[in-house]
Every structure is written in C-alpha cells, then in structure tokens.
Motif scaffolding. Structure first.
Motif, PDB file in Angstrom:
ATOM      1  N   SER A 588       0.827  -1.204   0.000  1.00  0.00           N
ATOM      2  CA  SER A 588       0.000   0.000   0.000  1.00  0.00           C
ATOM      3  C   SER A 588       0.862   1.254   0.000  1.00  0.00           C
ATOM      4  CB  SER A 588      -0.932  -0.005   1.221  1.00  0.00           C
ATOM      5  OG  SER A 588      -1.672   1.192   1.285  1.00  0.00           O
ATOM      6  N   GLU A 589       1.897   1.263   0.860  1.00  0.00           N
ATOM      7  CA  GLU A 589       2.781   2.431   0.918  1.00  0.00           C
ATOM      8  C   GLU A 589       3.629   2.528  -0.350  1.00  0.00           C
ATOM      9  OE1 GLU A 589       3.996   2.979   5.534  1.00  0.00           O
ATOM     10  OE2 GLU A 589       4.511   1.036   4.653  1.00  0.00           O
ATOM     11  N   ALA A 590       4.154   1.405  -0.795  1.00  0.00           N
ATOM     12  CA  ALA A 590       5.009   1.414  -1.988  1.00  0.00           C
ATOM     13  C   ALA A 590       4.238   1.889  -3.217  1.00  0.00           C
ATOM     14  CB  ALA A 590       5.586   0.028  -2.228  1.00  0.00           C
ATOM     15  N   ASP A 591       2.993   1.426  -3.376  1.00  0.00           N
ATOM     16  CA  ASP A 591       2.204   1.814  -4.543  1.00  0.00           C
ATOM     17  C   ASP A 591       1.940   3.314  -4.564  1.00  0.00           C
ATOM     18  OD1 ASP A 591       2.179  -0.752  -5.409  1.00  0.00           O
ATOM     19  OD2 ASP A 591       0.044  -1.112  -5.113  1.00  0.00           O
ATOM     20  N   LYS A 592       1.641   3.878  -3.406  1.00  0.00           N
ATOM     21  CA  LYS A 592       1.391   5.322  -3.363  1.00  0.00           C
ATOM     22  C   LYS A 592       2.632   6.100  -3.767  1.00  0.00           C
ATOM     23  CE  LYS A 592      -2.138   4.991   0.251  1.00  0.00           C
ATOM     24  NZ  LYS A 592      -2.432   5.185   1.702  1.00  0.00           N
ATOM     25  N   GLY A 600       6.038  11.634 -12.430  1.00  0.00           N
ATOM     26  CA  GLY A 600       6.886  12.796 -12.655  1.00  0.00           C
ATOM     27  C   GLY A 600       7.112  13.688 -11.449  1.00  0.00           C
ATOM     28  N   TYR A 601       6.692  13.258 -10.262  1.00  0.00           N
ATOM     29  CA  TYR A 601       6.880  14.069  -9.066  1.00  0.00           C
ATOM     30  C   TYR A 601       8.183  13.680  -8.371  1.00  0.00           C
ATOM     31  CZ  TYR A 601       2.029  15.393  -9.817  1.00  0.00           C
ATOM     32  OH  TYR A 601       0.872  15.865 -10.368  1.00  0.00           O
ATOM     33  N   SER A 602       8.890  14.658  -7.832  1.00  0.00           N
ATOM     34  CA  SER A 602      10.204  14.419  -7.254  1.00  0.00           C
ATOM     35  C   SER A 602      10.089  13.879  -5.833  1.00  0.00           C
ATOM     36  CB  SER A 602      11.008  15.723  -7.224  1.00  0.00           C
ATOM     37  OG  SER A 602      10.455  16.632  -6.279  1.00  0.00           O
ATOM     38  N   PRO A 603      11.120  13.144  -5.371  1.00  0.00           N
ATOM     39  CA  PRO A 603      11.125  12.686  -3.972  1.00  0.00           C
ATOM     40  C   PRO A 603      10.993  13.846  -2.986  1.00  0.00           C
ATOM     41  CG  PRO A 603      12.796  11.523  -5.241  1.00  0.00           C
ATOM     42  CD  PRO A 603      12.260  12.598  -6.125  1.00  0.00           C
ATOM     43  N   THR A 604      11.619  14.969  -3.310  1.00  0.00           N
ATOM     44  CA  THR A 604      11.534  16.131  -2.414  1.00  0.00           C
ATOM     45  C   THR A 604      10.090  16.591  -2.250  1.00  0.00           C
ATOM     46  OG1 THR A 604      13.737  16.848  -3.116  1.00  0.00           O
ATOM     47  CG2 THR A 604      12.348  18.487  -2.027  1.00  0.00           C
ATOM     48  N   LEU A 605       9.351  16.610  -3.353  1.00  0.00           N
ATOM     49  CA  LEU A 605       7.947  17.016  -3.283  1.00  0.00           C
ATOM     50  C   LEU A 605       7.142  16.023  -2.452  1.00  0.00           C
ATOM     51  CD1 LEU A 605       5.649  18.892  -4.211  1.00  0.00           C
ATOM     52  CD2 LEU A 605       5.346  17.402  -6.187  1.00  0.00           C
ATOM     53  N   LEU A 606       7.426  14.736  -2.615  1.00  0.00           N
ATOM     54  CA  LEU A 606       6.696  13.731  -1.844  1.00  0.00           C
ATOM     55  C   LEU A 606       6.898  13.936  -0.353  1.00  0.00           C
ATOM     56  CD1 LEU A 606       6.474  12.374  -4.680  1.00  0.00           C
ATOM     57  CD2 LEU A 606       6.668  10.182  -3.497  1.00  0.00           C
ATOM     58  N   VAL A 607       8.127  14.211   0.030  1.00  0.00           N
ATOM     59  CA  VAL A 607       8.417  14.439   1.448  1.00  0.00           C
ATOM     60  C   VAL A 607       7.664  15.669   1.934  1.00  0.00           C
ATOM     61  CG1 VAL A 607      10.227  15.015   3.103  1.00  0.00           C
ATOM     62  CG2 VAL A 607      10.643  13.276   1.353  1.00  0.00           C
ATOM     63  N   SER A 608       7.605  16.718   1.088  1.00  0.00           N
ATOM     64  CA  SER A 608       6.873  17.932   1.474  1.00  0.00           C
ATOM     65  C   SER A 608       5.381  17.678   1.596  1.00  0.00           C
ATOM     66  CB  SER A 608       7.131  19.053   0.462  1.00  0.00           C
ATOM     67  OG  SER A 608       6.452  18.805  -0.760  1.00  0.00           O
ATOM     68  N   PHE A 611       5.014  12.332   2.973  1.00  0.00           N
ATOM     69  CA  PHE A 611       5.511  10.963   2.897  1.00  0.00           C
ATOM     70  C   PHE A 611       6.764  10.801   3.760  1.00  0.00           C
ATOM     71  CE2 PHE A 611       2.966  11.144  -0.968  1.00  0.00           C
ATOM     72  CZ  PHE A 611       2.399   9.877  -1.025  1.00  0.00           C
ATOM     73  N   ASP A 612       6.935   9.623   4.320  1.00  0.00           N
ATOM     74  CA  ASP A 612       8.101   9.302   5.141  1.00  0.00           C
ATOM     75  C   ASP A 612       9.351   9.350   4.264  1.00  0.00           C
ATOM     76  OD1 ASP A 612      10.208   7.878   6.410  1.00  0.00           O
ATOM     77  OD2 ASP A 612       8.783   6.807   7.669  1.00  0.00           O
TER      78      ASP A 612
END
Length: 653
Positions: A588-592, A600-608, A611-612
């Motif tokens: 569930s977490e991996a799929d999200k 196309g979204y960056s890891p930095t944006l996900l953290v903002s 996301f853990d």
C-alpha cells in the motif's frame, strides 16, 4: 426535398502492418454498407484504418500515394456491389507525397468509372510525448481546409489536430458543416468516475472535445476511433456523432468492431447557429483577431489607450503615435533592456497591486450594512491519477486485450503458472473469460519447500474456473543442478527455481500449442522484484500496468477466493518469505510512492506532501537501480541500422 445526410461510421480492427488483408476485408464492409437502408452517403473510417497506427519504421512498407489508395478502394467497392452507386469514403492512411511520408486522411467518391479524390488532409500536430513518437517517422501537414461534396461542405482532422481548438475554427470558417475527426487514440485511465460510467478516462476527454467543436461552431462532428490492440496499447472504439448543439447523437460500443449508421438533418445547423451565432460573431471579429495575432507574432508590445490617459496628441492621433511623431507605446529605457513583452519592476509591482485579491472580507454589502460572506476553499494541489480503479472497466479492457493478442498471434489456448497467489489467480480468471475455460491450462510447479497452501489455493482457482491443470514438481531438476553448487545462497537458489519454472512453462506451451501468459504486476516490475528472464519471459502480460493494490481490487471484483486475496503476498521461493518483508515496506505504501514518482513528481515534493523520507528513498533507490531489468539486453551499436534504434519495427509488426 429531403436533404438528409446518411452517415455510416466503421469502427474497424486492422491487422497491423497487413495492408493486403485489411484491404480485402473492406470489400465485405462495402457490401454491408450497400445493403443498408437508407443507403449511406458517406462511410467514415478511422486514422490509419488499413495498416494500424504504431508501425514506426514500417511506415515505409505500408505508405502509398493517395491515387493508388483510391484505386484500391475503388477496386474493392466495384467487386463488392452488383450495381455501383456513388459512395463517399473518408479514411485514414499513411501517404507518400512529394517524396515524404505523411499521416493523412483521404476523402474519395467511389462508384464511377474512376475514383474521384475530393480532398487529402495531412496531419498537422504529430505527438512526440508519452507513448508517441510520430514526428520521427512522418512529416507535418500545414493546412486545414474545407471541401465540397455532393451533400455539403466538410473538413477532416486527424487525432491530435482536434486537441487544438483553432483547427475546428479554421474548418468552420472555411464553410465546413461537418467535421470528420479520424483517430487512433489508445485508451488510458482505469480509475472510477461515478458520473461518467465505465469508460477509459481519455475517451471522456475525446467526447468533450467533439462536443465543444460541434457546439462552438454549429457543425456536425463525427469522431471515429480504431479498436484492437497494438503492442499492448488498446484502442477503445467508442466512436461518437455530435450534433451542432454539442449533443451526442450516437455512440459506438467499446472494444468491438461496429458499423454505426445515423441520419443527420442539415436544418439542425440553421437552428443551432440561430440559437448561438458564435460562428457569425467570429467571422466578424476574425480580421481584428488576425491582426492581433500578427502583432503578437511580431513581438509588438501592447499600445494601451484609455480615456483621460496622459497624451500629447488629440483624439484623431493614430493609435501608437504621439504628436511629436514618436510611438506612444514605445518602451522606456528600463523596459527596452528587458526585451519585448517584459515590464519594468515598477510596472509589475503596480499590476500586482491592482490584481492581488483582497484577503479581508468586505465589511459592507450593497446597502452598506452587512458583511459579504467569504468562501475559503481548501488547498487542492495536483497529484497523480488515483490508485482506485473501475474494476468493471478494467476487466473488460484486459479481456479484450487477451482476445486480441491471441487472435493476432494465432493461438487458441493459454498456459500460465498458477502459484496460489493473487496475481496468477486474476490472470487465470481473465484468461478464462477471454478464451473460455476449456482453453486455459494452469500449471502448478511446486518445489519441495513450497508452502502446501500454495497448491491448495491454486486448486481452488482450478476448481472454480473448471480449467485444465497440471502439477509438475520442479524439485528434481532444481536439486540436480544445485547439487553441484553447494555454496548457492538463498537468492541464487530462488533464481534457479524461477528460471526452471519458465523452462517448464515454455515446454508446456509447445506441448499444448498454447501461448504463455505472464502474471507479474506493475509494482513488482518497478521495484525489480522478479527474476530476469524468468517471471518476465512470457510474451504477453495483462497485469503488468496494474499496481499490486489495483490487482487486489480487480481480484475482488472477479470473485477470486478471499483466502487468496487476503493472504500475505509471497514469491514462495524461500520458506517463510513474504514480498513486503523483502521490500521493507507495505504494498500500500510502496504503490502510493511509486504512483507519484512514475507520474513525474520528485522525492523532495513527496516528502513535502507528508511521505516518510526513509520510505521514499527506499522506493526511489529500488526504482532507479532496476531499470536494466525492464529492458532488453544492451547491444553495442556499431552500424547505422541498429536493431531497435534505427531499424524499428514494433513487437507485433
């Protein structure tokens, strides 16, 4: 006098790259059309209707001149009908013209001594993004023009041409009362939309485009789409006819070949244009708009004038001139250094103050006594498509895909490895629906350390679907090899098991003359959680673009037993092994996270976005480190005709 237009839409499934076979089918279609009452005035086919769309370098094999194509159609028509009467045909094809290749549409009248070509439209907008690379293989056209037919004036657009509203405008200004949109648009988007029904997301977008073109210009629009699959891309069909009020008059079904007839009344055009004379307004304003476009293209800054503005000239001074002969709109020194279209900091600040919204609620209403209510909307940032799917749409889509692939490859039976897990179970259910249970062979391939539940759960699927099955113990083969590799660690042993299962599966394929069907899901593929040249070996895979959580949704819809859907996912290569234990993160977490990253979204944006960061990095690292597993072997290119680079033919060509 009856001025009705009798139209037939042919939603066709071409055999890719096989022009001769597809052309031969047209004779039968012409025969059907000739027998219809009322007899159609015009038959409309889709983009690249007799070759398929994604032919890549194969375009040079199937492209032909408009004259040769018209003569081929004439030959099929005259052979199919006993008493040829004129029939107009609008159809897409790959064209050779002026020593170049084009994606074109032909409008031709058949039935006389010779075919009469009324118009050829060459596609203007060639998509080169996502799954498309069209401009690599064909040249652009540069004109949209209307043309005369015996029943009225028409125009043609090809696929992305219609995504630019200006093309419909140009066609209508040139007098077109009917616009034919020929499309080969692969279906995309399986998420649920309660207000729109179970259709691919981009098909609703196509419907809105067709309706908007029709309503804005007061014209009929016939949008015709291919059906069938090409290299895993499924054309949805769903062709539609729109009236000049933007109303949908008819819609063909999804996935299937169809001949759809309709009669259109030209008087509807008069009523629509009287109710909303938008085209008349545009004809009046077009000269002014064209001058504006010319100024924009030339980079001219706006000459701003208004009453009481400071001016050195009188009311008769020409716009843009001062009394001293200089341009009133000439930029200041500060603006000039910034180039055309750029404003000074002072001007920008002034404009910002004027346009900035008032964040304070007004304290007075029209009578000056009560405050006006303030509505505050929550922040709604963009994001990837939802992971929730429409399972009915998805199941129908994948069943259609399987049927098409088996028909194209000339196979009747499927063989698949049935592990007792949810992925292989869903694949078995889809295969049984697509081909019939009698044409599905499930192979159970246990190793001596496999969980006994795997065999039992696979048997549940076999019994419920009533499909043929075989159980082949791979222990002797695996142990025979590993007896010479005493130091093999669990990962190596697991890879040997996975590859041995593919040896068995492909041998059973030869035995039953059955096509192997893969069962891997998108999450496993993106995380590299499969054995290279093992799990990924089967030539077709219905689940490879569905995340694991989406496979679970589909499984529940299909009726896969709860004990299979609910148990922890496991490759069952090592005793006690689970997928999520290997990942260090839940599906569930991996799929999200994957859904955001591949959109196309960056890891930095996900953290903002909350996301853990540790889990984002875990998923990012696995995704970035396994690209090689999703590609064919890297070949050293030493020529100008490298396979898959310069010599390009699709997998299904």
């Amino acid at each position: 006098m009856d001025r009705s237009i009798h139209l037939v839409v042919v939603q066709l499934k071409p055999r890719k790259g096989d022009y001769a076979t597809n052309l031969a089918r047209v004779a039968g279609i012409f025969s059907q059309i000739d027998s219809l009452e009322p007899r159609p005035d015009v038959a409309v086919f889709a983009e690249t209707a007799l070759t398929g769309y994604f032919v890549e370098g194969g375009i040079r094999d199937v492209a032909m001149s408009a004259g040769a194509f018209a003569r081929d159609l004439q030959s099929q028509y005259t052979s199919a009908v006993s008493t040829p009467r004129p029939l107009d045909v609008c159809i897409g094809f790959y064209e050779v013209w002026n020593n170049a290749y084009y994606n074109s549409a032909l409008y031709v009248t058949l039935g006389g001594d010779e075919p009469v070509i009324r118009h050829v439209h060459r596609k203007l907008f060639l998509p080169t993004y996502g799954m498309f690379d069209e401009e690599r293989f064909v040249d652009r056209g540069f004109e949209v023009r209307a043309f005369d037919t015996h029943w009225g004036r028409a125009a043609m657009l090809i696929c992305e041409d219609a995504w630019h509203s200006l093309t419909g405008t140009v066609a209508a200004l040139d007098g077109a009362t009917t616009i034919f949109v020929l499309s080969a648009s692969p279906a995309r988007g399986v998420w649920r939309r309660e207000d729109e029904g179970p259709v691919p997301a981009n098909l609703k977008r196509w419907e809105r485009l067709a309706r908007d073109i029709a309503e804005e210009h007061g014209v009929f629009v016939a949008l015709v789409n291919l059906v069938g699959t090409e290299g895993g891309k499924t054309f949805s069909g769903g062709s539609i006819i729109c009236g000049p009020h933007g109303d949908v008059r008819a819609q063909a079904p999804l996935w299937d070949e169809t001949i759809m007839t309709i009669t259109l009344d030209p008087n509807d055009l008069t009523r629509a244009r009287s109710d909303a004379p938008l085209l008349t307004d545009l004809q009046t304003m077009m000269p002014h708009l064209m001058r504006t476009v010319d100024r924009i293209q030339a980079g001219e800054p706006l000459a701003l004038t208004y009453d009481d503005a400071p001016s050195d000239g009188g009311p008769l001074t020409p716009a843009g001139k001062r009394a001293d002969g200089e341009r009133a709109d000439a930029p200041s020194t500060e603006e000039t250094t910034r180039g055309p279209g750029r404003k000074s900091r002072k001007a920008v600040a002034s404009a910002s103050r004027k346009s900035a919204p008032n964040t304070q609620a007004s304290t007075r209403n029209r009578n000056g006594t009560e405050p006006i209510p303030v509505m505050r909307t929550p922040e709604a940032p963009g994001g990837p498509p939802p992971l929730e799917i429409d399972p009915e749409l998805t199941a129908g889509w994948l069943v259609s895909f399987l049927r098409e692939e088996f028909e194209r490859r000339d196979f009747k039976k499927a063989v698949l490895g049935l592990s007792g897990g949810v992925d292989s179970a869903v694949t078995a259910y889809l295969s049984a629906q697509a081909l019939g249970p009698e044409n599905v062979v499930a192979v159970r391939m246990p190793y001596r350390t496999s969980n006994p539940d795997s065999l039992a759960h696979a048997q549940l699927v076999i019994d419920q679907l009533k499909i043929e099955s075989r159980t082949i113990d791979i222990s002797p083969a695996v142990d025979g090899y590993l007896a010479h590799e005493k130091d093999a660690d669990p990962a190596r042993r697991g890879n040997v098991m996975a590859r041995e299962r593919m040896i068995v599966l492909f041998d059973q394929s030869a035995k039953y003359h059955a096509l192997p069907v893969g069962t891997g899901n998108k999450t496993e593929r993106l995380l590299g959680y499969f054995t290279w040249h093992a799990d990924d070996s089967p030539p077709i895979n219905p689940l490879g673009d569905l995340f694991k959580t989406q496979v679970w949704q589909l499984a529940r819809f299909l009726g896969v037993p709860d004990v299979i859907v609910g148990k922890p996912a496991s490759a069952d290569l090592i005793e006690g092994q689970t997928d999520e234990g290997d990942f260090g993160i839940s599906y569930s977490e991996a799929d999200k996270i994957l859904n955001w990253l591949v959109s196309g979204y960056s890891p930095t944006l996900l953290v903002s976005r909350g996301f853990d960061p540790t889990k984002v990095e875990l998923v990012r690292k696995r995704l970035a480190g396994t690209h090689w597993k999703r590609k064919l072997p890297t070949v050293a290119m030493v020529s100008a005709t490298g396979i898959g680079e310069a010599y390009l033919r699709p997998v299904d060509y």
